[in-house]
Write an enzyme that holds these catalytic residues in place. Sequence first.
Site, PDB file in Angstrom:
ATOM      1  N   ARG A   6     -23.769  -5.629  37.312  1.00 49.25           N
ATOM      2  CA  ARG A   6     -23.437  -6.382  36.273  1.00 49.25           C
ATOM      3  C   ARG A   6     -22.613  -7.420  36.313  1.00 49.25           C
ATOM      4  O   ARG A   6     -21.663  -7.024  37.063  1.00 49.25           O
ATOM      5  CB  ARG A   6     -23.084  -5.140  35.053  1.00 49.25           C
ATOM      6  CG  ARG A   6     -24.072  -4.245  34.801  1.00 49.25           C
ATOM      7  CD  ARG A   6     -23.741  -3.555  33.528  1.00 49.25           C
ATOM      8  NE  ARG A   6     -24.243  -4.409  32.386  1.00 49.25           N
ATOM      9  CZ  ARG A   6     -25.262  -4.313  31.736  1.00 49.25           C
ATOM     10  NH1 ARG A   6     -26.158  -3.608  32.410  1.00 49.25           N
ATOM     11  NH2 ARG A   6     -25.562  -5.244  30.641  1.00 49.25           N
ATOM     12  N   THR A  18     -26.491 -14.344  34.546  1.00 45.89           N
ATOM     13  CA  THR A  18     -26.015 -12.819  34.816  1.00 45.89           C
ATOM     14  C   THR A  18     -26.632 -12.387  36.268  1.00 45.89           C
ATOM     15  O   THR A  18     -27.890 -13.071  36.555  1.00 45.89           O
ATOM     16  CB  THR A  18     -26.512 -11.899  33.674  1.00 45.89           C
ATOM     17  OG1 THR A  18     -27.628 -12.094  33.503  1.00 45.89           O
ATOM     18  CG2 THR A  18     -25.725 -12.555  32.503  1.00 45.89           C
ATOM     19  N   ASP A  43     -28.881 -21.627  30.971  1.00 49.65           N
ATOM     20  CA  ASP A  43     -28.428 -20.123  30.940  1.00 49.65           C
ATOM     21  C   ASP A  43     -29.704 -19.697  31.575  1.00 49.65           C
ATOM     22  O   ASP A  43     -30.774 -19.294  30.967  1.00 49.65           O
ATOM     23  CB  ASP A  43     -28.062 -19.734  29.808  1.00 49.65           C
ATOM     24  CG  ASP A  43     -27.762 -18.186  29.694  1.00 49.65           C
ATOM     25  OD1 ASP A  43     -28.404 -17.580  30.709  1.00 49.65           O
ATOM     26  OD2 ASP A  43     -27.061 -17.608  28.911  1.00 49.65           O
ATOM     27  N   LYS A 102     -30.239  -8.922  35.984  1.00 50.64           N
ATOM     28  CA  LYS A 102     -31.635  -8.788  35.537  1.00 50.64           C
ATOM     29  C   LYS A 102     -32.659  -9.051  36.361  1.00 50.64           C
ATOM     30  O   LYS A 102     -32.630  -8.048  37.255  1.00 50.64           O
ATOM     31  CB  LYS A 102     -31.579  -9.971  34.224  1.00 50.64           C
ATOM     32  CG  LYS A 102     -30.667  -9.847  33.282  1.00 50.64           C
ATOM     33  CD  LYS A 102     -30.952 -10.452  32.038  1.00 50.64           C
ATOM     34  CE  LYS A 102     -29.970 -10.312  30.857  1.00 50.64           C
ATOM     35  NZ  LYS A 102     -28.629 -10.933  30.928  1.00 50.64           N
ATOM     36  N   TYR A 148      -6.089  -6.164  43.175  1.00 55.83           N
ATOM     37  CA  TYR A 148      -5.577  -7.438  42.259  1.00 55.83           C
ATOM     38  C   TYR A 148      -5.800  -8.571  42.958  1.00 55.83           C
ATOM     39  O   TYR A 148      -5.114  -8.537  44.142  1.00 55.83           O
ATOM     40  CB  TYR A 148      -4.201  -7.164  41.237  1.00 55.83           C
ATOM     41  CG  TYR A 148      -4.465  -6.962  39.706  1.00 55.83           C
ATOM     42  CD1 TYR A 148      -4.845  -8.036  39.135  1.00 55.83           C
ATOM     43  CD2 TYR A 148      -4.151  -5.929  39.227  1.00 55.83           C
ATOM     44  CE1 TYR A 148      -5.146  -8.055  37.777  1.00 55.83           C
ATOM     45  CE2 TYR A 148      -4.297  -5.704  37.845  1.00 55.83           C
ATOM     46  CZ  TYR A 148      -4.844  -7.050  37.081  1.00 55.83           C
ATOM     47  OH  TYR A 148      -4.940  -6.699  35.756  1.00 55.83           O
ATOM     48  N   GLU A 186      -5.378 -12.325  40.914  1.00 54.56           N
ATOM     49  CA  GLU A 186      -5.647 -13.588  40.095  1.00 54.56           C
ATOM     50  C   GLU A 186      -5.679 -14.656  40.947  1.00 54.56           C
ATOM     51  O   GLU A 186      -4.524 -15.012  41.725  1.00 54.56           O
ATOM     52  CB  GLU A 186      -4.657 -13.467  39.048  1.00 54.56           C
ATOM     53  CG  GLU A 186      -4.709 -12.330  38.149  1.00 54.56           C
ATOM     54  CD  GLU A 186      -3.811 -12.147  37.089  1.00 54.56           C
ATOM     55  OE1 GLU A 186      -2.598 -12.841  37.210  1.00 54.56           O
ATOM     56  OE2 GLU A 186      -4.041 -11.360  36.209  1.00 54.56           O
TER      57      GLU A 186
HETATM   58  N1  DSN Z   1     -29.266 -11.223  27.238  1.00 55.35           N
HETATM   59  C1  DSN Z   1     -29.404 -10.036  26.515  1.00 55.35           C
HETATM   60  C2  DSN Z   1     -30.829  -9.541  26.786  1.00 55.35           C
HETATM   61  O1  DSN Z   1     -31.527 -10.093  27.125  1.00 55.35           O
HETATM   62  O2  DSN Z   1     -30.815  -8.255  26.681  1.00 55.35           O
HETATM   63  C3  DSN Z   1     -28.449  -9.367  26.771  1.00 55.35           C
HETATM   64  O3  DSN Z   1     -27.118  -9.916  26.092  1.00 55.35           O
END
Ligand code: DSN
Length: 418
Positions: free
Chosen positions: A232, A223, A197, A226, A52, A54
């Site tokens: 993740r 993110t 984004d 991808k 932990y 924080e």
């Molecule tokens: N961003 C989405 C996708 O492209 O699959 C998932 O939230």
Amino acid sequence: MYKKISLVDKDIEELINLENIRQENNIELIASENYVSEDVLKAAGSCLTNKYGEGYPNKRYYGGCENVDKIEIIAQERACQLFKMKYANVQPYSGSVANAAIFMSLLNPGDKVLGLALDSGGHLSHGYKISFSGKFYNSYSYSVNENGILDYDQILKIAMEVKPKMIICGYSAYSQIVEFDKFKNIADKVGAYLFADISHISGLIIAGIHPSPSKYADVVMTTTHKTLRGTRGAIIMTNNEDIAKKIDKCVFPGYQGGPLFHQIAAKAVSFYEALQPEFVEYQKQIVNNANAFCNRFIEKGVKVISGLTKNHLFIIDVKTSYSLTGKEANDILASLNITVNKNTIPFDTESPLISSGIRLGTPAMTSRGFSETEFIILADLIDKALSNPKDIKLHELIKKEVSKLTSSFPIKRNYLVK
Ligand code: DSN
């Protein structure tokens, strides 16, 4: 081929092993999925999950953070290096939580935001009515034009009318280049923050084959799982010190509790991998493959939204091309061990759960070694299956071809020479 795991809990052991087999035996075309390296998996499955902490490095509410502090700092530094940005918060658990923290940092509840409509390729967290972004903020949307392409003059017109406090660009299902410089002009004209984004295209940006928002956006979020091919999670970046401070506060304690240090370490490992020259070659191959894959469908007269791809994905209008809904096409392909996702098309009359399209992406199978040759074979198989949705004998033959492809290109465990 796959690595079996052994647990005392046999229920979960069996399901993880079945998932491993499923991943190995399926052609993965979901544009937002990928296969991480063994090193990323090791970090994500490490003892760091026990800790932990924080707060932020050297400013924690808990003792014993001397190692995780260093890990988080390395992750921050690598993120800044990869994206040429000054400040990075590497704690967000997911893209949607990161986006919620960004909204909270720059806006007050009820403020106006402007994002791409979901059926045009936008994301739920960019203002869709059922997400936090549409419930707590006053959300407006722009759409692609009748050719499936962003019309920047039209977006400016809408922005002038709406006068949003924040404009969102960067998408889940858009196969053209996002022109961040044009968005910056629009945002400046209406006095809005610009939030990029880049979750889908972050790998391409790192490789220099898609423009970067780093000079234009007030805040950038990606993110990490991808095209970036990490674990993740998500990261938020900015070049503005005041915004960076606000973001830190809104991630913790605004939205999140303790950082997931195993995930932060796994992010750092994937950033290390993304800093190597091999990663650039990988990203180039993703785009070359998408181009060959998409063009093969177009040669066959299939309707591709926006008419081409310039990145890692494209959307097929299966209703016009095959008289199928997205759900039907998805289910047929699933029965052949080809994994896609149904996807709305611009101005879709079907609900997102049925939809009129499917989204196809090349990052995962490029990780397994597919080149243009395999993607052309695959386009032919998909086209045959969807053109003959009830021909069981043909489907059995196609499934055998899929099996040949997956066994010839097993999931790779390492992308770098050790
Ligand atoms: N961003 C989405 C996708 O492209 O699959 C998932 O939230």
